[in-house]
Design an enzyme around this catalytic site. Structure first.
Site, PDB file in Angstrom:
ATOM      1  N   GLY A   1       0.874  -1.269  -0.003  1.00 50.66           N
ATOM      2  CA  GLY A   1      -0.214  -0.030  -0.011  1.00 50.66           C
ATOM      3  C   GLY A   1       0.967   1.164  -0.040  1.00 50.66           C
TER       4      GLY A   1
ATOM      5  N   GLN B   1       2.962  10.024   1.257  1.00 52.80           N
ATOM      6  CA  GLN B   1       4.113   9.383   1.493  1.00 52.80           C
ATOM      7  C   GLN B   1       4.807   9.717   0.057  1.00 52.80           C
ATOM      8  OE1 GLN B   1       2.382   5.290   2.181  1.00 52.80           O
ATOM      9  NE2 GLN B   1       4.427   5.080   3.140  1.00 52.80           N
TER      10      GLN B   1
ATOM     11  N   CYS C   1       6.004  -0.114   6.954  1.00 56.29           N
ATOM     12  CA  CYS C   1       5.707   1.186   6.081  1.00 56.29           C
ATOM     13  C   CYS C   1       6.842   1.531   5.291  1.00 56.29           C
ATOM     14  CB  CYS C   1       5.229   2.190   7.283  1.00 56.29           C
ATOM     15  SG  CYS C   1       4.813   3.738   6.257  1.00 56.29           S
ATOM     16  N   LEU C   2       6.544   1.792   4.017  1.00 53.05           N
ATOM     17  CA  LEU C   2       7.495   2.122   3.202  1.00 53.05           C
ATOM     18  C   LEU C   2       8.318   3.405   3.785  1.00 53.05           C
ATOM     19  CD1 LEU C   2       5.942   1.276  -0.259  1.00 53.05           C
ATOM     20  CD2 LEU C   2       7.645   0.028   0.962  1.00 53.05           C
TER      21      LEU C   2
ATOM     22  N   HIS D   1      -4.216   1.242   7.830  1.00 52.68           N
ATOM     23  CA  HIS D   1      -2.820   1.808   7.832  1.00 52.68           C
ATOM     24  C   HIS D   1      -2.628   2.754   6.605  1.00 52.68           C
ATOM     25  CE1 HIS D   1       1.789   1.246   7.595  1.00 52.68           C
ATOM     26  NE2 HIS D   1       1.613   2.224   6.801  1.00 52.68           N
ATOM     27  N   GLU D   2      -3.310   2.576   5.568  1.00 46.71           N
ATOM     28  CA  GLU D   2      -3.025   3.861   4.624  1.00 46.71           C
ATOM     29  C   GLU D   2      -4.030   4.872   4.772  1.00 46.71           C
ATOM     30  OE1 GLU D   2      -0.513   3.595   2.654  1.00 46.71           O
ATOM     31  OE2 GLU D   2      -0.374   1.571   3.146  1.00 46.71           O
TER      32      GLU D   2
ATOM     33  N   HIS E   1      -2.405   7.467   7.191  1.00 46.04           N
ATOM     34  CA  HIS E   1      -1.511   8.355   6.567  1.00 46.04           C
ATOM     35  C   HIS E   1      -2.072   9.732   5.999  1.00 46.04           C
ATOM     36  CE1 HIS E   1       2.228   6.406   6.233  1.00 46.04           C
ATOM     37  NE2 HIS E   1       1.890   5.245   5.812  1.00 46.04           N
TER      38      HIS E   1
HETATM   39 NI    NI Z   1       2.722   3.424   5.521  1.00 41.85          NI
END
Ligand code: NI
Length: 163
Positions: free
Chosen positions: A46, A51, A90-91, A132-133, A136
């Protein structure tokens, strides 16, 4: 399509609340496709627009179940129930994971790239990815929700799912 640079934890943009998308534009559509490409390149499941430095309520998700990628514009969770406790990454927080408690089942509404409203239902990993997304978009990085300590991963463990 092009890869975008993923912002890392500590970048103030990750703590800001994103604005809704009022109408789909060629520029936002390009962003959505770039987000998917960037997510795949980074082996993520995701990615949210902040991000990649864009404060718009857009996320993309693909948990590898054959149904992705999901494009979620102006998403909101309408129902959640159950509970799961598990590791999350998380990226924007490379090579780390932490244990986060999430609902095990969520139903969300979002607009697709044609700005048609649809409903998505997720259990387990998909429910976790949606939560999670969407966090953000409100400036919440999972590290603020972790129970216990963040766990440092070895390079060999980079295949773990990250959002
Ligand atoms: Ni993330």
């Amino acid at each position: 399509m092009a890869l975008r640079t993923i912002r890392l934890e500590g970048d103030p943009i990750l703590e800001k609340v994103c604005r809704p998308v009022k109408e789909m534009t060629p520029r936002l559509e390009e962003l959505a496709h770039d987000m998917v490409e960037t997510m795949y390149e980074a082996n993520g499941v995701g990615l949210a627009a902040p991000q990649v430095g864009v404060l718009r309520r857009m996320v993309v998700i693909d948990i590898g179940d054959g149904n992705g990628p999901y494009y979620m514009i102006n998403p909101r969770i309408t129902e959640k129930d159950g509970e799961q406790v598990g590791q999350e990454g998380c990226l924007s927080v490379p090579n780390k994971v932490g244990v986060v408690r999430r609902p095990n089942h969520v139903i969300a509404e979002a607009y697709d790239l044609d700005m048609n409203l649809y409903t998505i239902e997720g259990e387990g990993l998909l429910a976790r990815a949606i939560c999670h997304e969407l966090d953000h978009l409100d400036g919440i990085v999972y590290t603020t929700l972790v129970e216990g300590d963040l766990i440092e991963l070895d390079d060999e463990n980079e295949e773990d799912e990250v959002e």
